[in-house]
Write an enzyme that holds these catalytic residues in place. Structure first.
Site, PDB file in Angstrom:
ATOM      1  N   ASN A   1       0.815  -1.217   0.000  1.00 30.36           N
ATOM      2  CA  ASN A   1       0.000   0.000   0.000  1.00 30.36           C
ATOM      3  C   ASN A   1       0.849   1.269   0.000  1.00 30.36           C
ATOM      4  O   ASN A   1       0.357   2.336  -0.354  1.00 30.36           O
ATOM      5  CB  ASN A   1      -0.961  -0.001   1.196  1.00 30.36           C
ATOM      6  CG  ASN A   1      -0.236   0.006   2.530  1.00 30.36           C
ATOM      7  OD1 ASN A   1       0.952  -0.298   2.616  1.00 30.36           O
ATOM      8  ND2 ASN A   1      -0.962   0.327   3.579  1.00 30.36           N
TER       9      ASN A   1
ATOM     10  N   ASP B   1       0.045 -11.285  11.781  1.00 33.67           N
ATOM     11  CA  ASP B   1       0.100 -12.750  11.773  1.00 33.67           C
ATOM     12  C   ASP B   1       1.250 -13.250  10.901  1.00 33.67           C
ATOM     13  O   ASP B   1       2.037 -14.100  11.318  1.00 33.67           O
ATOM     14  CB  ASP B   1      -1.229 -13.332  11.286  1.00 33.67           C
ATOM     15  CG  ASP B   1      -2.346 -13.095  12.290  1.00 33.67           C
ATOM     16  OD1 ASP B   1      -2.041 -12.862  13.471  1.00 33.67           O
ATOM     17  OD2 ASP B   1      -3.528 -13.129  11.883  1.00 33.67           O
TER      18      ASP B   1
ATOM     19  N   GLU C   1       7.942  -4.533  10.710  1.00 34.65           N
ATOM     20  CA  GLU C   1       7.078  -3.352  10.781  1.00 34.65           C
ATOM     21  C   GLU C   1       5.670  -3.838  10.500  1.00 34.65           C
ATOM     22  O   GLU C   1       5.237  -3.915   9.345  1.00 34.65           O
ATOM     23  CB  GLU C   1       7.522  -2.302   9.755  1.00 34.65           C
ATOM     24  CG  GLU C   1       6.728  -1.015   9.816  1.00 34.65           C
ATOM     25  CD  GLU C   1       6.913  -0.257  11.116  1.00 34.65           C
ATOM     26  OE1 GLU C   1       5.948   0.398  11.554  1.00 34.65           O
ATOM     27  OE2 GLU C   1       8.014  -0.327  11.688  1.00 34.65           O
TER      28      GLU C   1
ATOM     29  N   CYS D   1       0.086   2.833   7.847  1.00 36.20           N
ATOM     30  CA  CYS D   1       0.454   2.332   9.168  1.00 36.20           C
ATOM     31  C   CYS D   1       0.907   3.434  10.107  1.00 36.20           C
ATOM     32  O   CYS D   1       0.967   3.224  11.318  1.00 36.20           O
ATOM     33  CB  CYS D   1       1.555   1.278   9.037  1.00 36.20           C
ATOM     34  SG  CYS D   1       3.080   1.890   8.282  1.00 36.20           S
TER      35      CYS D   1
END
Length: 495
Positions: free
Chosen positions: A351, A434, A453, A486
């Site tokens: 992204n 995950d 990250e 993020c």
């Protein structure tokens, strides 16, 4: 199985797409949070689709992709093909609307969804609901599908990217596509054409004319050059083979043997050149990020952060952390010296690959070599950043550009190669928690350093004496990327 969809009380036409998406992906936490939320004031809700804003009753071409829907088995003569549209789609799930009555749905769990001659997926119906008047289409069915991976054939995939090297190789010569730029792999200081290619799709084309864009892509992969193909694609790049992946690892390790002895002052000169090149290539970087789907304001915001992170005072601070005197104790001079690890493999997020890969470039300042694996679907801005800004800065300062390698391909295969190679020291991974935890455990087991990250929900704390205007501006900036970035705050804790 049936599932209740969130429909506004007193209406059978309004569906919250966010909650539809939550149902598709079986995200129970999101559903629970939304059930506990207080009722949204009526004046803040979207207008009803029926009887409200007439523009919302129109079929927005390019936003809803037309599809044909049929049962998995079409042997019954009473089953007819239904038409509909895609409301949302990902690699694992899909939300669709089907027009008209579908009596066969009661006895059918698997259905076929087709939106082009070669794009068909098989999905399991995980929820369904009959809705009248949705988007002004009369009697319709809303379906949530879990895409059945086993049900796909080689030509049936929900992804635009083809996995068939045979089709890709049919292109006689990439050089014939003069209207788009070719990006080869970059390994050990040289450009390498792997002979396997992929195309960068224009986001504008996917929105305004998805049928032409997908059709142009399919023709290019078959070696057919469609008319005005540059309106659909804006770049072509090489896909690294296993041999090239191994060559990149070997080349990075060999280049590091020399680069680790380069002085810190010389590395600082390289980063000064990177800063100058960032300013010089502002327009090109922003344009490429926009083509990859970033809103213009978001791309400008990301670029501003990239420049800020490479200002001279920032570089000086980081360089000072590599070697400095701590003090004197009983006549002994104490120093802190940080040494490079070796070969660092970087996997930036899909992204925002360009700005995040630039953060990882600080590994070069410490004397490491790097292998950058841009995302398979949106690699062009990252390739441009490293080739035209970072590698150019290395060459300007007489540093071996072979300390940087750029390879594109299947992430799992490249990651496996990096994990299994004793020449790779660090793994830098951006992604969901995950997957990141699994990669971290695997890296530790292989004796490597994982630098993770991972995704999370950030909070902004606003105290009573805070700059409220500045805090509000910062919170709103998170919506430039639909809260997907993020580094943005997803909630505020206000005094």
């Amino acid at each position: 199985m049936d599932a209740k969809l969130p429909i506004r009380e007193g209406s059978n036409s309004y569906i919250d797409r966010r909650q539809v998406k939550a149902l598709i992906f079986q995200d129970r936490r999101k559903q629970d949070r939304r059930r506990k939320n207080e009722t949204i004031p009526r004046d803040l809700r979207k207008k009803k689709i029926v009887g409200g804003d007439p523009r919302r009753r129109e079929i927005r071409r390019g936003f809803f992709c037309p599809i044909e829907v049929m049962p998995e088995s079409t042997s019954s003569p009473n089953v007819d093909i239904k038409h509909g549209k895609i409301l949302d789609i990902s690699n694992g799930g899909m939300a669709i609307i089907v027009e008209g009555s579908c009596d066969w749905l009661d006895s059918c769990e698997q259905i076929n969804v087709k939106w082009s001659p070669s794009e068909t997926v098989l999905g399991k119906v995980v929820w369904k609901r009959n809705v009248v008047g949705y988007l002004g289409n009369g009697n319709t069915w809303l379906l949530g599908l879990e895409i059945n991976q086993k049900g796909k054939t080689e030509n049936q995939t929900p992804q635009i990217i083809s996995k068939q090297p045979d089709n890709l190789k049919k292109i006689a010569s990439i050089s014939e596509l003069t209207e788009i730029k070719f990006h080869p792999c970059y390994i050990a200081g040289e450009d390498i054409d792997s002979g396997v290619y992929q195309f960068a799709i224009s986001t504008d084309g996917l929105i305004s004319d998805p049928q032409k864009t997908v059709g142009d892509l399919e023709n290019l992969m078959k070696g057919i050059v469609p008319h005005n193909y540059w309106e659909s694609v804006y770049g072509v790049y090489s896909i690294a083979t296993e041999v090239l992946i191994e060559k990149a690892i070997d080349g990075a390790h060999k280049a590091w043997q020399q680069f680790r002895n380069v002085s810190i002052s010389r590395r600082k000169q390289v980063f000064s050149s990177i800063y100058e090149n960032l300013i010089k290539h502002e327009r090109e970087l922003i344009n490429l990020m926009v083509k990859e789907g970033h809103p213009l304001r978001l791309a400008r915001w990301e670029y501003a952060g990239m420049v800020k992170g490479y200002e001279p005072q920032t570089i000086n601070f980081y360089a000072d952390q590599l070697f400095k005197k701590l003090g004197v104790d009983n006549g002994e001079h104490l120093f802190l010296a940080r040494k490079p690890d070796g070969v660092v493999c970087i996997f930036p997020p899909s992204n925002a690959p360009c700005p995040n890969s630039l953060v990882s470039a600080f590994a070069l300042l410490a004397g490491n070599s790097v292998i950058v694996k841009p995302p398979l679907r949106t690699p062009i801005s990252t390739l441009y950043l490293w080739k035209n800004i970072i590698i150019e800065a290395l060459e300007e300062n007489g540093v071996n550009p072979g300390i940087v390698s750029l390879i594109i391909g299947d992430s799992s295969k490249i990651l496996d190669k990096c994990m299994s190679s004793p020449k790779v020291n660090d793994i830098v991974y951006f992604g969901d928690s995950d997957s990141g935890l699994k990669i971290g455990l695997h890296a530790y087991a292989k004796g490597k350093k994982p630098i993770l990250e991972m995704s999370g929900n950030d909070a902004m704390v606003i105290w009573k004496d805070a700059d409220l205007e500045g805090a509000a501006t910062s919170l709103v900036e998170g919506f430039l990327g639909s809260m997907q970035m993020c580094m943005v705050a997803r909630r505020a804790i206000v005094h």
